[in-house]
Design a protein around this motif. Structure first.
Motif, PDB file in Angstrom:
ATOM      1  N   MET A 190       0.805  -1.220   0.000  1.00 40.82           N
ATOM      2  CA  MET A 190       0.000   0.000   0.000  1.00 40.82           C
ATOM      3  C   MET A 190       0.837   1.269   0.000  1.00 40.82           C
ATOM      4  N   TYR A 191       2.084   1.191   0.388  1.00 42.85           N
ATOM      5  CA  TYR A 191       2.947   2.365   0.556  1.00 42.85           C
ATOM      6  C   TYR A 191       3.227   3.099  -0.750  1.00 42.85           C
ATOM      7  N   VAL A 193       0.863   3.533  -3.256  1.00 45.88           N
ATOM      8  CA  VAL A 193      -0.388   3.969  -3.888  1.00 45.88           C
ATOM      9  C   VAL A 193      -0.637   5.430  -3.516  1.00 45.88           C
ATOM     10  N   MET A 194      -0.358   6.344  -4.438  1.00 44.25           N
ATOM     11  CA  MET A 194      -0.472   7.766  -4.163  1.00 44.25           C
ATOM     12  C   MET A 194      -1.867   8.148  -3.697  1.00 44.25           C
ATOM     13  N   TYR A 195      -2.883   7.595  -4.329  1.00 41.63           N
ATOM     14  CA  TYR A 195      -4.253   7.991  -4.008  1.00 41.63           C
ATOM     15  C   TYR A 195      -4.687   7.460  -2.643  1.00 41.63           C
ATOM     16  N   LEU A 196      -4.111   6.351  -2.194  1.00 42.17           N
ATOM     17  CA  LEU A 196      -4.383   5.888  -0.841  1.00 42.17           C
ATOM     18  C   LEU A 196      -3.706   6.809   0.172  1.00 42.17           C
ATOM     19  N   TYR A 197      -2.461   7.190  -0.100  1.00 46.22           N
ATOM     20  CA  TYR A 197      -1.773   8.097   0.807  1.00 46.22           C
ATOM     21  C   TYR A 197      -2.521   9.425   0.901  1.00 46.22           C
ATOM     22  N   GLY A 228       5.911   1.457   5.756  1.00 52.91           N
ATOM     23  CA  GLY A 228       5.843   0.565   4.614  1.00 52.91           C
ATOM     24  C   GLY A 228       7.051  -0.355   4.540  1.00 52.91           C
ATOM     25  N   TYR A 229       8.223   0.190   4.766  1.00 52.09           N
ATOM     26  CA  TYR A 229       9.462  -0.590   4.729  1.00 52.09           C
ATOM     27  C   TYR A 229       9.449  -1.657   5.825  1.00 52.09           C
ATOM     28  N   HIS A 237       3.542  -6.975   4.293  1.00 53.57           N
ATOM     29  CA  HIS A 237       3.380  -6.605   2.889  1.00 53.57           C
ATOM     30  C   HIS A 237       4.133  -7.612   2.025  1.00 53.57           C
ATOM     31  N   ALA A 238       3.609  -7.882   0.835  1.00 53.13           N
ATOM     32  CA  ALA A 238       4.219  -8.862  -0.062  1.00 53.13           C
ATOM     33  C   ALA A 238       5.616  -8.421  -0.491  1.00 53.13           C
TER      34      ALA A 238
END
Length: 416
Positions: A190-191, A193-197, A228-229, A237-238
């Motif tokens: 998810m880290y 995805v600009m629109y999620l942020y 995210g890291y 995260h995958a």
């Protein structure tokens, strides 16, 4: 903002060359050029819709051109720079200010006043989506909103039922439970995805963009990418390398992750690709209430250089209002933007019904807000966000270096 890129590169009805847009003939008929990005299936549906338009307007012929997303904008940039853009074309919010500043876009207000384009009958205020600085630069053809696509079978196996108002803490706990019990990452990454942020920022009273530039600080982004890291390293995260190898298949349908943030109308893709059952889950919240969401949309825009603004307006009007077009297009470009088309298409597919129900729930619950303004250069910022987030996740850049590089590139793109 929305990236449907599948399909071959075969062009259907290549655009006409020549000086300026459109053409005319001695019998009073005119030809306008229409370009869009998308898949072969979208091209088939659009060409069926165009056949209906030409039947209603026999003196207007439409020449078509479609490409995958990246190729579309490369070609469009070349055409616009040469003063020969298509008369009408598919557009998105991230490009409105950019091409308005380049004097490319037609202000459709005059055609509304002339009665060639209707702005009544749009759902949830979508008629204002293409308004920039008092000008009407785009008209929505469909709506969508960010959602969490989940592997429903897997979520059911671990006893997780996402509900409206669930928090980021509950979401992270769900991801960890999936990792620990199913041996699969909870989320695809998810880290990046600009629109999620953007939604996360809006939940905290900020936004990704202001009218003039970025609406967040280096410290804000450092926090987002640090988490995210950590999620990549913990397996929540995958693994980004495996996600990249699986493309163009989704990490969810490739069974690398149990969930993925994307636009709601993309949910149809997962059923076609995967073996499980997939559904839409709500966006996590900070306070149990505010999601920061808005309805986005693909749009149709006109060229300022067109010789046939009336016919361009009539074409746009037909494509967004005609009920039969809705039965042809379905949810290919999102949930139909106008009430007439929304009511004309009653999806029978379970996934399409979920998409319609998801958006209706957003409207009914009152969580929808106004979209964040997108300055010229927003498209460059989005591409850099995705690229640098992936480099960070792969360990090719440290978080501080990725953040610094992002702000450097964004300030250049935004001229700030």
């Amino acid at each position: 903002m929305l990236k449907l890129t599948g399909g071959s590169l075969a062009a259907l009805g290549l655009t006409a060359a020549g000086c300026g847009s459109g053409s005319g003939s001695g019998d009073g008929s005119v030809t306008i050029r229409y370009a869009w990005w998308g898949s072969d299936d979208r091209a088939k549906r659009i060409n069926q819709s165009i056949a209906l338009f030409e039947k209603k307007y026999p003196k207007v012929k439409v020449k078509t051109d479609f490409q995958p997303y990246a190729d579309f904008w490369k070609k469009f940039n070349t055409q616009a720079s040469g003063g020969n853009p298509p008369d009408v074309f598919q557009n998105a919010i991230g490009f409105l200010r950019k091409y308005d500043e380049k004097n490319v876009l037609l202000d459709l207000r005059e055609q509304v006043k002339a009665g060639n384009l209707r702005l009544d009958g749009f759902r949830a205020g979508l008629e204002k989506f293409g308004e920039i600085d008092g000008k009407l630069l785009g008209v929505p053809v469909g709506s969508n909103s960010m959602a969490l696509v989940i592997d429903r079978k897997l979520f059911a196996e671990v006893g997780i039922t996402p509900r409206p108002g669930w928090t980021w803490g509950e979401f992270q706990a769900a991801l960890a439970k999936i990792r620990d019990t199913q041996g699969r990452a909870g989320d695809s990454g998810m880290y990046g995805v600009m629109y999620l942020y953007d939604l996360h920022l809006r939940q905290h009273g900020k936004a990704f963009f202001t009218q003039d530039g970025l609406g967040f600080t280096e410290a804000d982004l450092t926090d987002w990418w640090t988490r995210g890291y950590a999620g990549v390293r913990s397996g929540v995260h995958a693994a980004p390398g495996k996600v990249a190898q699986a493309r163009p298949k989704s990490a969810v349908t490739a069974e690398l992750a149990a969930s993925e943030f994307t636009w709601d109308n993309f949910a149809i893709r997962y059923t076609a690709e995967g073996k499980s059952e997939y559904g839409l889950a709500p966006i996590p919240t900070t306070d149990g209430k505010r999601t920061g969401q808005y309805l986005g949309s693909l749009m149709l825009s006109g060229s300022k250089r067109t010789k046939h603004p009336r016919e361009v307006a009539q074409f746009i009007d037909f494509m967004v209002h005609d009920p039969e077009v809705a039965t042809i297009m379905g949810f290919d470009r999102g949930v139909p933007a106008t009430t007439a088309q929304y009511e004309a298409f009653k999806p029978t597919d379970p996934v399409a019904r979920q998409i319609a129900a998801y958006e209706q729930q957003l409207v009914d619950s009152g969580v929808l807000e106004t979209i964040t303004p997108h300055p010229a250069g927003a498209d460059v910022c989005e591409a850099a966000f995705l690229r640098l987030a992936e480099e960070m996740a792969l360990g090719k850049r440290s978080v501080p270096d990725a953040v610094k590089q992002y702000f450097t590139e964004s300030k250049t793109a935004l001229g700030s």
